[in-house]
Design a protein around this motif. Sequence first.
Motif, mmCIF file in Angstrom:
data_model
loop_
_atom_site.group_PDB
_atom_site.id
_atom_site.type_symbol
_atom_site.label_atom_id
_atom_site.label_comp_id
_atom_site.label_asym_id
_atom_site.label_seq_id
_atom_site.Cartn_x
_atom_site.Cartn_y
_atom_site.Cartn_z
ATOM 1 N N SER A 130 60.518 48.672 57.398
ATOM 2 C CA SER A 130 60.197 49.087 55.913
ATOM 3 C C SER A 130 58.775 48.606 55.402
ATOM 4 N N ARG A 131 58.068 47.602 55.869
ATOM 5 C CA ARG A 131 56.862 47.337 55.563
ATOM 6 C C ARG A 131 55.776 48.322 56.063
ATOM 7 N N ARG A 132 55.961 48.937 57.356
ATOM 8 C CA ARG A 132 55.282 49.931 57.886
ATOM 9 C C ARG A 132 55.347 51.199 56.847
ATOM 10 N N MET A 133 56.541 51.580 56.533
ATOM 11 C CA MET A 133 56.820 52.640 55.668
ATOM 12 C C MET A 133 56.119 52.552 54.190
ATOM 13 N N LEU A 134 56.096 51.488 53.777
ATOM 14 C CA LEU A 134 55.453 51.177 52.507
ATOM 15 C C LEU A 134 53.882 51.738 52.556
ATOM 16 N N LEU A 135 53.263 51.299 53.787
ATOM 17 C CA LEU A 135 51.662 51.600 54.203
ATOM 18 C C LEU A 135 51.664 53.272 54.042
ATOM 19 N N GLU A 136 52.837 53.995 54.460
ATOM 20 C CA GLU A 136 52.342 55.750 54.423
ATOM 21 C C GLU A 136 52.656 56.185 53.292
ATOM 22 N N LEU A 137 53.333 55.593 52.247
ATOM 23 C CA LEU A 137 53.773 56.553 51.036
ATOM 24 C C LEU A 137 52.439 56.837 50.262
ATOM 25 N N THR A 138 52.802 57.999 49.585
ATOM 26 C CA THR A 138 51.723 58.437 48.890
ATOM 27 C C THR A 138 51.662 57.980 47.515
ATOM 28 N N PRO A 139 50.646 58.236 46.741
ATOM 29 C CA PRO A 139 50.584 57.609 45.471
ATOM 30 C C PRO A 139 51.679 58.204 44.356
ATOM 31 N N GLU A 140 52.346 59.313 44.762
ATOM 32 C CA GLU A 140 53.210 59.866 43.941
ATOM 33 C C GLU A 140 54.501 59.274 44.129
ATOM 34 N N GLN A 141 54.787 58.930 45.516
ATOM 35 C CA GLN A 141 55.997 58.296 46.017
ATOM 36 C C GLN A 141 55.987 56.666 45.420
ATOM 37 N N LEU A 142 54.688 56.061 45.446
ATOM 38 C CA LEU A 142 54.676 54.724 45.001
ATOM 39 C C LEU A 142 54.950 54.517 43.555
ATOM 40 N N ARG A 143 54.545 55.663 42.802
ATOM 41 C CA ARG A 143 54.655 55.639 41.359
ATOM 42 C C ARG A 143 56.195 55.773 41.185
ATOM 43 N N ASP A 144 56.811 56.738 41.864
ATOM 44 C CA ASP A 144 58.155 56.734 41.724
ATOM 45 C C ASP A 144 59.215 55.431 42.050
ATOM 46 N N THR A 172 52.017 49.877 42.802
ATOM 47 C CA THR A 172 50.692 50.182 42.706
ATOM 48 C C THR A 172 50.452 50.195 44.326
ATOM 49 N N ALA A 173 49.494 50.809 44.525
ATOM 50 C CA ALA A 173 48.858 51.001 46.021
ATOM 51 C C ALA A 173 48.489 49.547 46.622
ATOM 52 N N GLU A 174 48.040 48.573 45.497
ATOM 53 C CA GLU A 174 47.780 47.413 46.001
ATOM 54 C C GLU A 174 49.097 46.515 46.073
ATOM 55 N N GLN A 175 50.003 46.614 45.464
ATOM 56 C CA GLN A 175 51.302 45.925 45.606
ATOM 57 C C GLN A 175 51.804 46.297 47.144
ATOM 58 N N ALA A 176 51.844 47.811 47.166
ATOM 59 C CA ALA A 176 52.194 48.224 48.394
ATOM 60 C C ALA A 176 51.726 47.622 49.753
#
Length: 76
Positions: A43-57, A61-65
Amino acid sequence: MSGMSDVRLKLHAEELSRGRELKLFDVPQGFGRWRLMLHRWHSRRMLLELTPEQLRDIGLTAEQARHEGLKPFWRS
């Protein structure tokens, strides 16, 4: 209560008395130690691959991810 429940309650009470925040995580039921570590790693590897739109959903933030995604799998 079982012995394990008594120990957990005692540890929880000690954490609260020291003013520390107890962290509880939503872990899928039935996960053993190794399965939990594998779940965290994946799950942590997947967090690194999320787009900015997915993170916003999901409200990150990108920094938190990045912070969570770079944690070692053995840390909660």
